[in-house]
Design a protein around this motif. Structure first.
Motif, PDB file in Angstrom:
ATOM      1  N   THR A  51     -43.460 -66.864-122.816  1.00  0.00           N
ATOM      2  CA  THR A  51     -44.611 -67.629-122.344  1.00  0.00           C
ATOM      3  C   THR A  51     -44.688 -67.509-120.829  1.00  0.00           C
ATOM      4  O   THR A  51     -43.705 -67.787-120.137  1.00  0.00           O
ATOM      5  CB  THR A  51     -44.488 -69.110-122.741  1.00  0.00           C
ATOM      6  N   ALA A  52     -45.837 -67.082-120.320  1.00  0.00           N
ATOM      7  CA  ALA A  52     -46.047 -66.959-118.879  1.00  0.00           C
ATOM      8  C   ALA A  52     -47.352 -67.662-118.521  1.00  0.00           C
ATOM      9  O   ALA A  52     -48.429 -67.235-118.929  1.00  0.00           O
ATOM     10  CB  ALA A  52     -46.101 -65.497-118.452  1.00  0.00           C
ATOM     11  N   ILE A  53     -47.252 -68.774-117.775  1.00  0.00           N
ATOM     12  CA  ILE A  53     -48.417 -69.552-117.362  1.00  0.00           C
ATOM     13  C   ILE A  53     -48.449 -69.586-115.839  1.00  0.00           C
ATOM     14  O   ILE A  53     -47.568 -70.163-115.199  1.00  0.00           O
ATOM     15  CB  ILE A  53     -48.355 -70.980-117.936  1.00  0.00           C
ATOM     16  N   MET A  54     -49.431 -68.910-115.264  1.00  0.00           N
ATOM     17  CA  MET A  54     -49.555 -68.792-113.805  1.00  0.00           C
ATOM     18  C   MET A  54     -48.248 -68.284-113.201  1.00  0.00           C
ATOM     19  O   MET A  54     -47.826 -68.721-112.129  1.00  0.00           O
ATOM     20  CB  MET A  54     -49.976 -70.129-113.184  1.00  0.00           C
ATOM     21  N   GLY A  55     -47.600 -67.384-113.926  1.00  0.00           N
ATOM     22  CA  GLY A  55     -46.349 -66.796-113.482  1.00  0.00           C
ATOM     23  C   GLY A  55     -46.155 -65.445-114.134  1.00  0.00           C
ATOM     24  O   GLY A  55     -47.081 -64.897-114.745  1.00  0.00           O
TER      25      GLY A  55
END
Length: 225
Positions: A143-147
């Motif tokens: 999971t990558a959120i704003m990263g």
């Protein structure tokens, strides 16, 4: 189906607002609506408890912003952002407690020497780099959120098929695989993209398939060997 229903709902809101039947400032409400929709997608897609926590946090944040913009929640931002920060800390503590208490991950029993057979990576507003050396890699979740997340599998091996669930929202995921792996993309890009830059394995080699599933929303996934 979920994506289609969400797009239909957004279109109906725009239509009703343009017809004058609703008085909504979509410039204000579109952000919390997107956060709620992304959170719902994450909860439906994930197979891990940490994924449920991340999706639930997105839904809660979107709902709080929506309620405040509609005037149902009378609280200023000086009070709201510390509450969100406390909630993020609670989520980290819960995730850490679950990992310590349970010897299993994604329903697969793991021993001390095979802890990287199944991975669970979460990068939120930051970068995560990881190298997997397992000779029995079975997949997992990223999971990558704003990263961003950079996963190196070039020294790993698969016995048959491995499934890796991906979720990128305003972020990017890079995966490096060995030259003898076959990569199958089954994900759904939404204002984003999947890009495969792998060379086909040599003829006669035993097939080792890495199946990538999930959602890329305003982000990107790149796979290369």
């Amino acid at each position: 189906m979920i994506i289609g229903l969400f797009v239909i709902g957004i279109g109906m809101l725009f239509l009703l607002d343009n017809l004058g039947w609703l008085d909504l400032d979509l410039r204000v409400h579109i952000v919390p609506t997107v956060l709620i929709g992304v959170g719902i997608l994450k909860v439906l897609q994930t197979r891990t408890q940490s994924g449920v926590i991340v999706g639930g946090a997105l839904i809660v944040v979107g709902a709080l912003i929506m309620l405040k913009s509609l005037g149902f929640l009378h609280i200023d931002w000086r009070t709201l952002w510390p509450l969100l920060l406390i909630g993020a800390g609670v989520a980290v503590v819960i995730k850490s407690t679950m990992q310590r208490a349970s010897p299993q991950q994604d329903g697969l029993s793991l021993d001390k020497d095979s802890s990287d057979n199944v991975i669970n990576i979460t990068a939120i507003m930051g970068a995560h780099k990881n190298r997997v050396l397992s000779q029995d890699f079975r997949g997992g979740e990223i999971t990558a959120i704003m990263g961003g997340s950079d996963l190196d599998l070039r020294q790993a091996s698969i016995n048959g098929d491995a499934v890796l669930n991906l979720f990128a929202f305003c972020g990017g995921i890079t995966i490096k695989v060995p030259v003898d792996w076959i990569v199958l993309l089954e994900g759904t890009p939404i204002m984003g993209g999947f890009e495969e830059k792998t060379m086909p394995p040599a003829a006669g080699s035993v097939p080792k398939r890495l199946i990538l599933r999930g959602y890329v929303i305003m982000g990107g996934v790149e796979v290369r060997n």
